[in-house]
Design a protein around this motif. Structure first.
Motif, PDB file in Angstrom:
ATOM      1  N   GLU A 183     -44.138 -15.392 -31.528  1.00 53.68           N
ATOM      2  CA  GLU A 183     -45.012 -14.574 -32.255  1.00 53.68           C
ATOM      3  C   GLU A 183     -44.987 -14.232 -33.523  1.00 53.68           C
ATOM      4  N   GLN A 184     -43.698 -14.027 -33.988  1.00 47.82           N
ATOM      5  CA  GLN A 184     -43.245 -13.763 -35.283  1.00 47.82           C
ATOM      6  C   GLN A 184     -43.338 -14.778 -36.285  1.00 47.82           C
ATOM      7  N   LEU A 185     -43.000 -15.944 -35.786  1.00 46.73           N
ATOM      8  CA  LEU A 185     -43.049 -16.921 -36.759  1.00 46.73           C
ATOM      9  C   LEU A 185     -44.070 -17.296 -37.943  1.00 46.73           C
ATOM     10  N   GLU A 186     -45.299 -17.173 -37.329  1.00 47.02           N
ATOM     11  CA  GLU A 186     -46.399 -17.603 -38.359  1.00 47.02           C
ATOM     12  C   GLU A 186     -46.264 -16.378 -39.664  1.00 47.02           C
ATOM     13  N   LEU A 187     -45.700 -15.313 -39.323  1.00 45.95           N
ATOM     14  CA  LEU A 187     -45.595 -14.112 -40.230  1.00 45.95           C
ATOM     15  C   LEU A 187     -44.742 -14.555 -41.257  1.00 45.95           C
ATOM     16  N   LYS A 188     -43.580 -15.436 -40.972  1.00 44.68           N
ATOM     17  CA  LYS A 188     -42.683 -15.956 -42.084  1.00 44.68           C
ATOM     18  C   LYS A 188     -43.037 -16.937 -42.803  1.00 44.68           C
ATOM     19  N   VAL A 189     -44.032 -17.571 -42.488  1.00 44.91           N
ATOM     20  CA  VAL A 189     -44.417 -18.746 -43.163  1.00 44.91           C
ATOM     21  C   VAL A 189     -44.977 -18.484 -44.508  1.00 44.91           C
ATOM     22  N   THR A 190     -44.194 -19.288 -45.802  1.00 43.56           N
ATOM     23  CA  THR A 190     -44.558 -19.096 -47.058  1.00 43.56           C
ATOM     24  C   THR A 190     -44.820 -20.579 -47.523  1.00 43.56           C
ATOM     25  N   GLU A 191     -45.235 -20.632 -48.809  1.00 44.11           N
ATOM     26  CA  GLU A 191     -45.713 -22.217 -49.421  1.00 44.11           C
ATOM     27  C   GLU A 191     -44.193 -22.808 -49.506  1.00 44.11           C
ATOM     28  N   LYS A 192     -43.087 -22.113 -49.291  1.00 41.12           N
ATOM     29  CA  LYS A 192     -41.914 -22.737 -49.555  1.00 41.12           C
ATOM     30  C   LYS A 192     -41.187 -23.240 -48.082  1.00 41.12           C
ATOM     31  N   THR A 193     -41.897 -22.703 -46.977  1.00 45.37           N
ATOM     32  CA  THR A 193     -41.429 -23.307 -45.934  1.00 45.37           C
ATOM     33  C   THR A 193     -41.606 -24.636 -45.398  1.00 45.37           C
ATOM     34  N   LYS A 194     -40.485 -25.326 -44.881  1.00 45.09           N
ATOM     35  CA  LYS A 194     -40.486 -26.574 -44.808  1.00 45.09           C
ATOM     36  C   LYS A 194     -40.007 -26.955 -43.465  1.00 45.09           C
ATOM     37  N   ALA A 195     -39.260 -26.171 -42.617  1.00 45.53           N
ATOM     38  CA  ALA A 195     -38.995 -26.505 -41.198  1.00 45.53           C
ATOM     39  C   ALA A 195     -38.770 -25.145 -40.352  1.00 45.53           C
ATOM     40  N   ILE A 196     -38.657 -25.570 -39.165  1.00 47.73           N
ATOM     41  CA  ILE A 196     -38.322 -24.562 -38.407  1.00 47.73           C
ATOM     42  C   ILE A 196     -37.160 -24.789 -37.343  1.00 47.73           C
ATOM     43  N   CYS A 197     -36.094 -24.127 -37.426  1.00 48.95           N
ATOM     44  CA  CYS A 197     -34.666 -24.449 -36.723  1.00 48.95           C
ATOM     45  C   CYS A 197     -34.843 -23.601 -35.487  1.00 48.95           C
ATOM     46  N   VAL A 198     -35.161 -24.418 -34.232  1.00 47.63           N
ATOM     47  CA  VAL A 198     -35.207 -23.424 -32.938  1.00 47.63           C
ATOM     48  C   VAL A 198     -33.879 -23.599 -32.148  1.00 47.63           C
ATOM     49  N   VAL A 199     -33.267 -22.657 -31.717  1.00 41.99           N
ATOM     50  CA  VAL A 199     -31.910 -22.728 -31.217  1.00 41.99           C
ATOM     51  C   VAL A 199     -32.385 -22.153 -29.732  1.00 41.99           C
ATOM     52  N   HIS A 200     -32.250 -22.880 -28.724  1.00 42.24           N
ATOM     53  CA  HIS A 200     -32.351 -22.498 -27.414  1.00 42.24           C
ATOM     54  C   HIS A 200     -30.860 -21.826 -26.752  1.00 42.24           C
ATOM     55  N   LEU A 201     -30.769 -20.351 -26.693  1.00 43.89           N
ATOM     56  CA  LEU A 201     -29.634 -19.936 -26.561  1.00 43.89           C
ATOM     57  C   LEU A 201     -29.627 -19.435 -25.032  1.00 43.89           C
ATOM     58  N   TYR A 202     -28.160 -19.609 -24.749  1.00 44.12           N
ATOM     59  CA  TYR A 202     -27.987 -19.050 -23.304  1.00 44.12           C
ATOM     60  C   TYR A 202     -28.474 -19.933 -22.228  1.00 44.12           C
ATOM     61  N   GLY A 203     -28.687 -21.208 -22.321  1.00 39.34           N
ATOM     62  CA  GLY A 203     -29.183 -22.146 -21.409  1.00 39.34           C
ATOM     63  C   GLY A 203     -30.730 -22.073 -21.299  1.00 39.34           C
ATOM     64  N   GLN A 204     -31.573 -21.154 -21.917  1.00 38.35           N
ATOM     65  CA  GLN A 204     -32.698 -21.031 -21.876  1.00 38.35           C
ATOM     66  C   GLN A 204     -33.539 -21.597 -22.896  1.00 38.35           C
ATOM     67  N   THR A 205     -34.696 -22.079 -22.600  1.00 36.80           N
ATOM     68  CA  THR A 205     -35.474 -22.657 -23.437  1.00 36.80           C
ATOM     69  C   THR A 205     -36.316 -21.753 -24.275  1.00 36.80           C
ATOM     70  N   SER A 206     -36.655 -21.854 -25.482  1.00 37.81           N
ATOM     71  CA  SER A 206     -37.740 -21.259 -26.490  1.00 37.81           C
ATOM     72  C   SER A 206     -38.911 -21.556 -26.085  1.00 37.81           C
ATOM     73  N   ASN A 207     -40.109 -20.893 -26.647  1.00 39.71           N
ATOM     74  CA  ASN A 207     -41.447 -21.027 -26.398  1.00 39.71           C
ATOM     75  C   ASN A 207     -41.966 -22.214 -27.200  1.00 39.71           C
ATOM     76  N   MET A 208     -41.724 -23.465 -26.437  1.00 34.97           N
ATOM     77  CA  MET A 208     -41.957 -24.684 -27.400  1.00 34.97           C
ATOM     78  C   MET A 208     -43.379 -24.899 -27.720  1.00 34.97           C
ATOM     79  N   GLU A 209     -44.378 -24.487 -26.652  1.00 38.89           N
ATOM     80  CA  GLU A 209     -45.657 -24.751 -26.797  1.00 38.89           C
ATOM     81  C   GLU A 209     -46.266 -23.970 -28.057  1.00 38.89           C
ATOM     82  N   LYS A 210     -45.646 -22.521 -28.127  1.00 39.12           N
ATOM     83  CA  LYS A 210     -46.367 -21.933 -29.407  1.00 39.12           C
ATOM     84  C   LYS A 210     -45.583 -22.183 -30.745  1.00 39.12           C
ATOM     85  N   ILE A 211     -44.317 -22.832 -30.513  1.00 38.53           N
ATOM     86  CA  ILE A 211     -43.651 -23.073 -31.830  1.00 38.53           C
ATOM     87  C   ILE A 211     -44.104 -24.468 -32.321  1.00 38.53           C
TER      88      ILE A 211
END
Length: 274
Positions: A114-142
């Motif tokens: 939910e906070q990802l979009e707030l960080k996007v700028t014209e310089k943003t080229k990629a997202i590094c998604v880290v699935h920590l502790y055996g759990q998945t990130s919210n990949m649908e939203k990402i």
């Protein structure tokens, strides 16, 4: 009482005969670098994850470095990454000259989509998604945000071998996914090791070149690459463990379930499960 965090030899003794046979087979083969064990492991791991391609790498950090290099991430670019991850996730970005932009975690200790979009700028080229502790990130939203802003997605799956989001395996969502086979992982080798998965043939070919000194043909170097090859011995041992990965993961899940149900003290904050 001193309780070890991880007793690594247990996983060896569980399948000792298989490991020892495989190790001797590799040693007696006389082929120790980029041979049949690596090729077969790459096929089997790609099949397990559910991607077209898999590439054996010498460790998880180099998998990340090669991934961002193959995507053309460079100085002046920004990559969104969660702030509570291991340093290797960030080094994969900075070693390519790019700038990490940190995003706070959500209640499951993964990147807050939910906070990802707030960080996007014209310089943003990629997202590094880290699935920590055996759990998945919210990949649908990402993936929705990545598509909206035309961003690459690199999945760091060093802690999510076999984890699913809506029935789909981590390592299959992004442009490239990176795995570590450090001994403490549920798919851990007997030393350092890693892998990359992708469905993109062009990216696969580029990373295959980069991992071997920038070369596809001996003594012909197309670019300055790395020595980032998974060796035959580790690949062979990983093939043994991969054949038992589901049962090893189930064992960890049972232990985790017991911790969640029986640890009852305010001094320990138990993880929330997505």
């Amino acid at each position: 009482m001193k309780i070890p965090f991880n007793t690594l030899d247990r996983q060896f003794f569980m399948y000792q005969d298989e490991y020892e046979k495989k190790a001797l087979d590799v040693l007696r083969s006389g082929w120790y670098i980029l041979g049949p064990e690596v090729e077969e492991f790459e096929k089997e791991f790609a099949n397990y994850i559910g991607t077209k391609y898999s590439l054996g790498i010498d460790n998880g950090l180099n998998a990340l470095v090669l991934a961002f290099r193959a995507l053309g991430i460079k100085a002046g670019d920004e990559v969104l990454v969660q702030g509570n991850t291991f340093i290797a996730s960030v080094m994969g970005i900075t070693m390519n000259g790019a700038t990490p932009i940190f995003v706070e975690p959500d209640e499951f200790d993964n990147i807050n989509a939910e906070q990802l979009e707030l960080k996007v700028t014209e310089k943003t080229k990629a997202i590094c998604v880290v699935h920590l502790y055996g759990q998945t990130s919210n990949m649908e939203k990402i993936m929705e945000i990545a598509k909206k802003y035309n961003l690459y997605v690199v999945e760091d799956c060093a802690q999510s071998h076999g984890s699913l989001f809506n029935g789909k395996m981590t390592g299959t969502f992004g442009d490239i996914a990176c795995f570590s086979f450090y001994p403490g992982k549920n798919l851990g080798c007997f030393g350092d090791g890693g892998a990359i998965t992708t469905n993109n043939e062009k990216l696969y070919t580029r990373m295959k070149t980069l991992r071997n000194y920038g070369s596809n043909k001996k003594y012909h170097n197309d670019e300055v690459g790395y020595n980032a090859r998974l060796d035959e011995l580790q690949a062979g041992l990983l093939r043994v463990k991969l054949s038992h990965l589901n049962e090893l993961t189930e064992e960890r899940e049972k232990i985790a379930d017991r911790y969640l149900s029986e640890i009852k003290t305010p001094k320990i904050e138990l993880p929330k499960v997505r």
